[in-house]
Design an enzyme around this catalytic site. Sequence first.
Site, PDB file in Angstrom:
ATOM      1  N   GLU A  73       0.783  -1.218   0.000  1.00 53.20           N
ATOM      2  CA  GLU A  73       0.000   0.000   0.000  1.00 53.20           C
ATOM      3  C   GLU A  73       0.827   1.286   0.000  1.00 53.20           C
ATOM      4  O   GLU A  73       0.452   2.265  -0.620  1.00 53.20           O
ATOM      5  CB  GLU A  73      -0.911   0.016   1.249  1.00 53.20           C
ATOM      6  CG  GLU A  73      -2.064  -0.967   1.202  1.00 53.20           C
ATOM      7  CD  GLU A  73      -3.231  -0.456   0.374  1.00 53.20           C
ATOM      8  OE1 GLU A  73      -3.108   0.617  -0.242  1.00 53.20           O
ATOM      9  OE2 GLU A  73      -4.273  -1.134   0.337  1.00 53.20           O
ATOM     10  N   SER A 335     -24.359 -29.396  52.555  1.00 56.56           N
ATOM     11  CA  SER A 335     -23.389 -29.589  53.648  1.00 56.56           C
ATOM     12  C   SER A 335     -22.026 -28.987  53.366  1.00 56.56           C
ATOM     13  O   SER A 335     -21.080 -29.221  54.114  1.00 56.56           O
ATOM     14  CB  SER A 335     -23.215 -31.094  53.908  1.00 56.56           C
ATOM     15  OG  SER A 335     -24.429 -31.690  54.264  1.00 56.56           O
TER      16      SER A 335
END
Length: 781
Positions: A73, A335
């Site tokens: 680019e 428990s």
Amino acid sequence: MNRTLKIILIAAGVVITPVLLSPLPRFNAPCSTVVEAKDGTLLGARIADDGQWRFPAFNNVPDKFVKSILAFEDRWFFYHPGINPVSVLRALAGNIKAGEIVSGGSTITMQVARISRGNKPRTYRGKFIEMLSALKLELFRSKKTILLMYTANAPFGGNTVGLEAAAWRYTGRSSADLSWSEAAALAILPNSPGLVYPGKNQDKLKARRNSLLKKLYERGCFDTLSLVLALEEPLPGEPKSLPSKAPHLTDHYFITNKGEMIRTTIDPVLQERANEVINSRQKSLSENYIFNSACIIVEVETGNVLAYVGNSTLPDAAAHGGDVDIIRSSRSTGSILKPLLYAAMQKSGDILPNSLIADVPTRFPGFSPKNFDQSYNGAVPAGFALSQSLNIPAVRMLQKYNPEKFLTILHKTGFTTFNKPADYYGLSLILGGGETSLWDLTGAYASLSRVLNRYLHEKKYFTADYHPPVLVLKIDLREEPTEDPDPPLSASSIWLTYEALQKVNRPESETGWQYFASSPDLAWKTGTSFGFRDGWAVGTTPSYVIGVWTGNAGGEGRPGLTGISAAAPILFDMVSLMRSGEWFSTPYEDLTMVKVCSKSGFRAGPDCPKTIETEISVNGLRSEACPYHQVIHLDKSMTMQVTSACAPLSEIINLPWFILPPAMEYYYRQKHPAYKILPPVAPGCPVSKIIPAMEFIYPTPEIKIFIPRDQSGLLTRVISEVAHRNPSKKIFWHLDETYVGTTRFIHQIEILAGTGNHLLTVVDEDGNTIRCAFTITGKNN
């Protein structure tokens, strides 16, 4: 000021003013929520609000992509001021020749400006604005920042925006792990995002990629072999589904940290294996209509969460509450809190590790606890009661310790869900009368193990050792830790608790574990809520804590949905994934040796004939001496009890005797054949007032009883029960001085009493008498 300088300043103003007045490119688009493991591996993501896969910006662009995008680019990116005049003139000439805009000659900086404007259609006016914005961007931002802005916001086809999202969607890997071929292909897409779809322009994409690879090779980015291999790699295809290794954790951050990238403490390998275990076990659980299970693994030293499986992820999970994050959900504890109570009572000195605890029928207003197997042991050592998870001893222990004090311990150790006063929970708190989350539970156990580890190394306690699990890595500020002068639990109390929890019976799949050297030591506990709605299991080693929950997200109970049968197998599967190490050392500095009665587990009293030395918490020295050994007086044959009133002193033999209260004795002797009952009293000798012959099982003194009415509106009857050392003795019952009846062998009787205060009197045939005052209420209070 000479004319030339004025002209220069005017010209500079003409150029700079439009640049300064032009918009500075900014990006305010919503981002995806991204959750990563500790090594950067993607655990999951949620799409941004605008329907785009747009990952939050990161700090570095991978070198391969930088070289690829600049080569494709903007070769002169690091040298131009935002505009490349050569490229602009070349593009202008091409556009004039073509009669339309076919090229913009944009630099990466200009593309950032264009993307920030929403990728509007190309016009010469728009291009001019982009050029001005690019110049301004170069003035106020570094080249690295501009490259990061481009990489995070460039379009990569479809609804994929930004390099990181594109890397995961097209290659299934992070951008840092891209190959040269992949980096080159992705560098092409922002310019031509439509090329990525299979069957569409693949030849064009391949040609451009190969051309770019050759250009990179010519610039010395890699060698010939790498070029050949890169040219042979396949092109990116249709976007892949993003990983979903921790969907419930991802959903959590989608709510709490929307649009952010979160680097967690999760171990990606362990997370995947934990998912596999949960889903594998879930298949068999589903056969019993148990559709949900969850697991969390926490590192003790740091509190870092290593695995977070909020629920099973089987294909049909969503139809059965699979979207619910169980780890954060509050559920009845069953428990699972009993070890905290045991540890608290060790620290306070209320009990010793094996003090006998009553295990007899026990009733409280509106609450009648039962052991899981519906049986009674009479009396059991506290450590045995914990390892076997007996309910009645636990309730009696909480009654002795005080629910309010215990609630304070829960708060201090990290439980956040108990937000009601102690009276709201009452004694049922220890059996599931309150709710907690797997998050709090595992965090609390990790804190206890951390406290014990720290004490073993530094012989001190620190407030910071109690903290919830950690999911996001924190910056270590190296603050001086604050010592805790009064920790909720001591090292010795935690160690003694873990010693008891090592004796918990493992599930059937672990039978014979103690015979294998590879089996890790583990302190662990299960829990089952009322109605078989929740199955819990939690286990700890010095290095890690594992918490497991099984059940149905909607709360439906199922037979067989217990901690030991449903949750424990998952726990031990998870344990097999972890490295086993050495067990906790003994915190000798916080322990003391004391002689205890071998039968009762209490501190040895003067009448205890056999004692053993055992390790206890220092505060255990304040505990009471053995209450169950007394000296009795026997005749020469040692078969009858006598006193000086009926036998010569020279013929009396004084002998220490293990004597439990009548109710405890009644059940204890059924399971302990060696227990010796008291010899009978010799004829003519007075009955001892010191050793009671009878004891009320129900009602208990001063109890308030709510009696419901039957269908006709009449009060129902109370079943009263008494334990007698010699069940064959007749006993006579009187309610408020009125004779009710006589019993023998089974001392139970129905009594009918109206509201108000009453006195129940029981007399046996030898004249032994006991009384119990109780109240019948017209309403439950």
